[in-house]
Write a protein that holds these residues in place. Sequence first.
Motif, PDB file in Angstrom:
ATOM      1  N   VAL A  30       0.978  -0.924  -0.334  1.00  0.00           N
ATOM      2  CA  VAL A  30       0.015  -0.192   0.024  1.00  0.00           C
ATOM      3  C   VAL A  30       1.401   1.340   0.062  1.00  0.00           C
ATOM      4  O   VAL A  30       0.644   2.119  -0.670  1.00  0.00           O
ATOM      5  CB  VAL A  30      -0.858   0.094   1.432  1.00  0.00           C
ATOM      6  CG1 VAL A  30      -1.886   1.379   1.237  1.00  0.00           C
ATOM      7  CG2 VAL A  30      -2.103  -1.221   1.243  1.00  0.00           C
ATOM      8  N   TYR A  31       2.139   0.799   0.279  1.00  0.00           N
ATOM      9  CA  TYR A  31       3.298   2.313   0.662  1.00  0.00           C
ATOM     10  C   TYR A  31       3.548   2.942  -0.772  1.00  0.00           C
ATOM     11  O   TYR A  31       3.901   4.082  -1.246  1.00  0.00           O
ATOM     12  CB  TYR A  31       4.125   2.646   1.429  1.00  0.00           C
ATOM     13  CG  TYR A  31       3.945   1.627   3.141  1.00  0.00           C
ATOM     14  CD1 TYR A  31       2.534   1.561   3.761  1.00  0.00           C
ATOM     15  CD2 TYR A  31       5.283   1.111   3.467  1.00  0.00           C
ATOM     16  CE1 TYR A  31       2.571   1.467   4.888  1.00  0.00           C
ATOM     17  CE2 TYR A  31       4.613   1.503   4.885  1.00  0.00           C
ATOM     18  CZ  TYR A  31       3.558   1.362   5.562  1.00  0.00           C
ATOM     19  OH  TYR A  31       3.365   1.098   6.593  1.00  0.00           O
ATOM     20  N   GLY A  32       4.195   1.771  -1.944  1.00  0.00           N
ATOM     21  CA  GLY A  32       4.140   2.166  -2.871  1.00  0.00           C
ATOM     22  C   GLY A  32       2.515   2.440  -3.588  1.00  0.00           C
ATOM     23  O   GLY A  32       3.070   3.765  -5.246  1.00  0.00           O
ATOM     24  N   VAL A  33       1.470   2.048  -3.607  1.00  0.00           N
ATOM     25  CA  VAL A  33       0.593   2.510  -4.702  1.00  0.00           C
ATOM     26  C   VAL A  33       0.660   4.002  -3.619  1.00  0.00           C
ATOM     27  O   VAL A  33      -0.619   4.713  -4.599  1.00  0.00           O
ATOM     28  CB  VAL A  33      -0.728   1.325  -3.995  1.00  0.00           C
ATOM     29  CG1 VAL A  33      -1.806   2.367  -4.334  1.00  0.00           C
ATOM     30  CG2 VAL A  33      -0.216   0.735  -4.865  1.00  0.00           C
ATOM     31  N   THR A  34       0.417   4.038  -2.710  1.00  0.00           N
ATOM     32  CA  THR A  34      -0.485   6.002  -1.844  1.00  0.00           C
ATOM     33  C   THR A  34       1.060   6.361  -1.851  1.00  0.00           C
ATOM     34  O   THR A  34       1.201   7.626  -1.503  1.00  0.00           O
ATOM     35  CB  THR A  34      -0.652   5.274  -0.537  1.00  0.00           C
ATOM     36  OG1 THR A  34       0.673   4.874   0.506  1.00  0.00           O
ATOM     37  CG2 THR A  34      -1.889   4.447  -0.843  1.00  0.00           C
ATOM     38  N   ALA A  35       2.146   6.413  -3.444  1.00  0.00           N
ATOM     39  CA  ALA A  35       3.512   7.585  -3.451  1.00  0.00           C
ATOM     40  C   ALA A  35       3.851   7.180  -2.080  1.00  0.00           C
ATOM     41  O   ALA A  35       4.315   8.680  -2.076  1.00  0.00           O
ATOM     42  CB  ALA A  35       2.298   8.241  -3.933  1.00  0.00           C
ATOM     43  N   TRP A  36       4.014   7.053  -1.372  1.00  0.00           N
ATOM     44  CA  TRP A  36       4.928   6.388   0.072  1.00  0.00           C
ATOM     45  C   TRP A  36       4.443   7.292   0.907  1.00  0.00           C
ATOM     46  O   TRP A  36       5.218   7.923   1.466  1.00  0.00           O
ATOM     47  CB  TRP A  36       6.778   6.803  -0.459  1.00  0.00           C
ATOM     48  CG  TRP A  36       6.859   5.722  -1.360  1.00  0.00           C
ATOM     49  CD1 TRP A  36       7.110   5.382  -2.755  1.00  0.00           C
ATOM     50  CD2 TRP A  36       7.152   4.794  -0.844  1.00  0.00           C
ATOM     51  NE1 TRP A  36       7.192   4.379  -3.333  1.00  0.00           N
ATOM     52  CE2 TRP A  36       7.837   3.463  -1.931  1.00  0.00           C
ATOM     53  CE3 TRP A  36       7.338   4.124   0.488  1.00  0.00           C
ATOM     54  CZ2 TRP A  36       8.414   2.608  -1.556  1.00  0.00           C
ATOM     55  CZ3 TRP A  36       7.869   2.774   0.769  1.00  0.00           C
ATOM     56  CH2 TRP A  36       8.527   2.148  -0.146  1.00  0.00           C
ATOM     57  N   ARG A  37       3.155   7.785   0.631  1.00  0.00           N
ATOM     58  CA  ARG A  37       2.404   9.123   1.901  1.00  0.00           C
ATOM     59  C   ARG A  37       1.516   8.054   2.286  1.00  0.00           C
ATOM     60  O   ARG A  37       0.311   8.616   1.980  1.00  0.00           O
ATOM     61  CB  ARG A  37       1.806   9.856   1.231  1.00  0.00           C
ATOM     62  CG  ARG A  37       3.172  11.192   0.932  1.00  0.00           C
ATOM     63  CD  ARG A  37       2.657  12.231   0.850  1.00  0.00           C
ATOM     64  NE  ARG A  37       2.026  12.642  -0.800  1.00  0.00           N
ATOM     65  CZ  ARG A  37       2.683  12.510  -1.529  1.00  0.00           C
ATOM     66  NH1 ARG A  37       3.920  12.549  -2.025  1.00  0.00           N
ATOM     67  NH2 ARG A  37       2.300  12.946  -3.254  1.00  0.00           N
ATOM     68  N   PRO A  38       1.591   7.273   3.041  1.00  0.00           N
ATOM     69  CA  PRO A  38      -0.006   5.880   3.689  1.00  0.00           C
ATOM     70  C   PRO A  38      -0.276   6.944   4.474  1.00  0.00           C
ATOM     71  O   PRO A  38      -1.219   6.881   4.942  1.00  0.00           O
ATOM     72  CB  PRO A  38       0.688   4.870   3.799  1.00  0.00           C
ATOM     73  CG  PRO A  38       2.313   5.429   3.830  1.00  0.00           C
ATOM     74  CD  PRO A  38       2.589   6.062   3.818  1.00  0.00           C
ATOM     75  N   GLY A  39       0.063   7.592   5.420  1.00  0.00           N
ATOM     76  CA  GLY A  39      -0.904   7.729   6.762  1.00  0.00           C
ATOM     77  C   GLY A  39      -0.707   6.829   7.787  1.00  0.00           C
ATOM     78  O   GLY A  39      -0.171   5.990   7.797  1.00  0.00           O
ATOM     79  N   ARG A  40      -0.791   7.607   8.459  1.00  0.00           N
ATOM     80  CA  ARG A  40      -0.657   7.109   9.779  1.00  0.00           C
ATOM     81  C   ARG A  40      -1.527   5.977  10.451  1.00  0.00           C
ATOM     82  O   ARG A  40      -0.719   4.571  11.256  1.00  0.00           O
ATOM     83  CB  ARG A  40      -0.518   8.200  10.972  1.00  0.00           C
ATOM     84  CG  ARG A  40       0.293   9.285  11.326  1.00  0.00           C
ATOM     85  CD  ARG A  40       0.193  10.658  12.489  1.00  0.00           C
ATOM     86  NE  ARG A  40      -0.692  10.831  12.306  1.00  0.00           N
ATOM     87  CZ  ARG A  40      -1.125  12.147  12.819  1.00  0.00           C
ATOM     88  NH1 ARG A  40      -0.739  12.070  14.056  1.00  0.00           N
ATOM     89  NH2 ARG A  40      -1.919  12.694  12.749  1.00  0.00           N
ATOM     90  N   THR A  41      -2.088   5.620   9.997  1.00  0.00           N
ATOM     91  CA  THR A  41      -3.316   4.423   9.902  1.00  0.00           C
ATOM     92  C   THR A  41      -1.858   3.575   9.530  1.00  0.00           C
ATOM     93  O   THR A  41      -2.363   2.271  10.350  1.00  0.00           O
ATOM     94  CB  THR A  41      -4.463   4.859   9.654  1.00  0.00           C
ATOM     95  OG1 THR A  41      -5.253   5.886   9.691  1.00  0.00           O
ATOM     96  CG2 THR A  41      -5.172   3.717  10.062  1.00  0.00           C
ATOM     97  N   TRP A  42      -2.146   3.789   8.250  1.00  0.00           N
ATOM     98  CA  TRP A  42      -1.067   2.473   7.541  1.00  0.00           C
ATOM     99  C   TRP A  42       0.126   2.260   8.185  1.00  0.00           C
ATOM    100  O   TRP A  42       0.315   0.807   8.099  1.00  0.00           O
ATOM    101  CB  TRP A  42      -1.580   2.904   5.937  1.00  0.00           C
ATOM    102  CG  TRP A  42      -2.060   2.137   5.565  1.00  0.00           C
ATOM    103  CD1 TRP A  42      -3.503   3.534   4.414  1.00  0.00           C
ATOM    104  CD2 TRP A  42      -2.977   1.544   4.944  1.00  0.00           C
ATOM    105  NE1 TRP A  42      -4.405   2.582   4.643  1.00  0.00           N
ATOM    106  CE2 TRP A  42      -4.095   1.865   4.604  1.00  0.00           C
ATOM    107  CE3 TRP A  42      -2.765   0.117   5.232  1.00  0.00           C
ATOM    108  CZ2 TRP A  42      -5.079   0.692   3.848  1.00  0.00           C
ATOM    109  CZ3 TRP A  42      -3.401  -1.153   4.618  1.00  0.00           C
ATOM    110  CH2 TRP A  42      -4.549  -0.765   3.642  1.00  0.00           C
ATOM    111  N   LEU A  43       0.371   3.258   8.608  1.00  0.00           N
ATOM    112  CA  LEU A  43       2.000   3.088   9.542  1.00  0.00           C
ATOM    113  C   LEU A  43       2.249   2.142  10.130  1.00  0.00           C
ATOM    114  O   LEU A  43       2.746   1.066  10.931  1.00  0.00           O
ATOM    115  CB  LEU A  43       2.581   4.331   9.566  1.00  0.00           C
ATOM    116  CG  LEU A  43       2.905   5.223   8.542  1.00  0.00           C
ATOM    117  CD1 LEU A  43       3.598   6.367   8.973  1.00  0.00           C
ATOM    118  CD2 LEU A  43       4.258   4.234   7.621  1.00  0.00           C
ATOM    119  N   LEU A  44       0.554   2.406  11.291  1.00  0.00           N
ATOM    120  CA  LEU A  44       0.136   2.238  13.154  1.00  0.00           C
ATOM    121  C   LEU A  44      -0.245   0.127  12.473  1.00  0.00           C
ATOM    122  O   LEU A  44       0.425  -1.012  13.179  1.00  0.00           O
ATOM    123  CB  LEU A  44      -0.427   2.217  13.865  1.00  0.00           C
ATOM    124  CG  LEU A  44       0.300   4.361  14.374  1.00  0.00           C
ATOM    125  CD1 LEU A  44      -0.967   4.604  14.526  1.00  0.00           C
ATOM    126  CD2 LEU A  44       0.695   4.052  15.323  1.00  0.00           C
TER     127      LEU A  44
END
Length: 322
Positions: A195-209
């Motif tokens: 998902v990080y790649g799909v989101t241009a490496w700006r996935p947001g804190r929800t995905w990071l957590l």
Amino acid sequence: MTEVLARRPRLAGVPKQFVAVVWRVAIVLVVAEAAYQLSGADGYDTLFNDIVHDAVIFGAAVLCIARGRDDARWRPVSLAFGLGLMAWTAGNVLWAILYAHDPTPPYPSPADALWLAWYPLTAAGIALLIRLQITRFHLHRWLDGVAVMLIVLAPCAALLLEPAAMEATSSTAATAVNFSYSILDTLLIGAVLGVYGVTAWRPGRTWLLLGLGCIVMALGDGLFAVQEARDAYVAGRYDFIWPLGALMIAYAIWRPSEKPVFDAEVVGWRAIVLPVAAQALAAGIQVYSLFHELGSAERIITLVVLLVAMAQIIIARPRDSS
């Protein structure tokens, strides 16, 4: 955590005080379990290894489910993650009732079916969250996510699965179930990283957590898999890792939703870092094979990486506008 409690969503029919108490109690319990187990205490303690352990995971499941009570769009996501943690808790309870004090418990056991049910339910939650937050789907960008999954899977196979398999003394069924946890963990982590790649490496804190929680759960499974395969597992020594991971996943689902920039055009190094890394991995595996014997897992991964690269070239090639 204070920020989350202060900005938590308003839940219809769920008292705010109740939710705040669940969060605080769960945090205190997981800290207590970790302190007890890391202190090097000998023997199996029912209070920490069963009651406290299961209470934290159950609390995390309740928090996930409560998150979607007043948000129809978020409800399927929170329900999937919550049911996954409920299944994990049910597996723990079943094990505690049937086998906790059995000197020779069966492996695999019926509890493994419940623990393994966590993976498809969590995968469903990830898929629903992707559907909720990603507004445009680019197949070649998603293939970058597949490349990430392979990057994660390669060292897992080389460092954990195959060495443990060579030392395993258990039955074929036990070995297969044991390794299933590590493989499924790797697939979940790869999906989140994708998902990080799909989101241009700006996935947001929800995905990071969420990714961090899955990694912590995988760490617990990996330690268990290696120790079990080597017949060196010590019950209760690092069991706090699973409740900690469950709380992190609940934290990711519970925190106020954000709107990451998922529609941004990916250019420059961000557009090629994943396919380049996957190709470098395939090349590195082949160079390594010149000097050392490779297992079948690494050869299969290399083949899949090459197939993914071929698909990316075909999908992302410029179209003839005439």
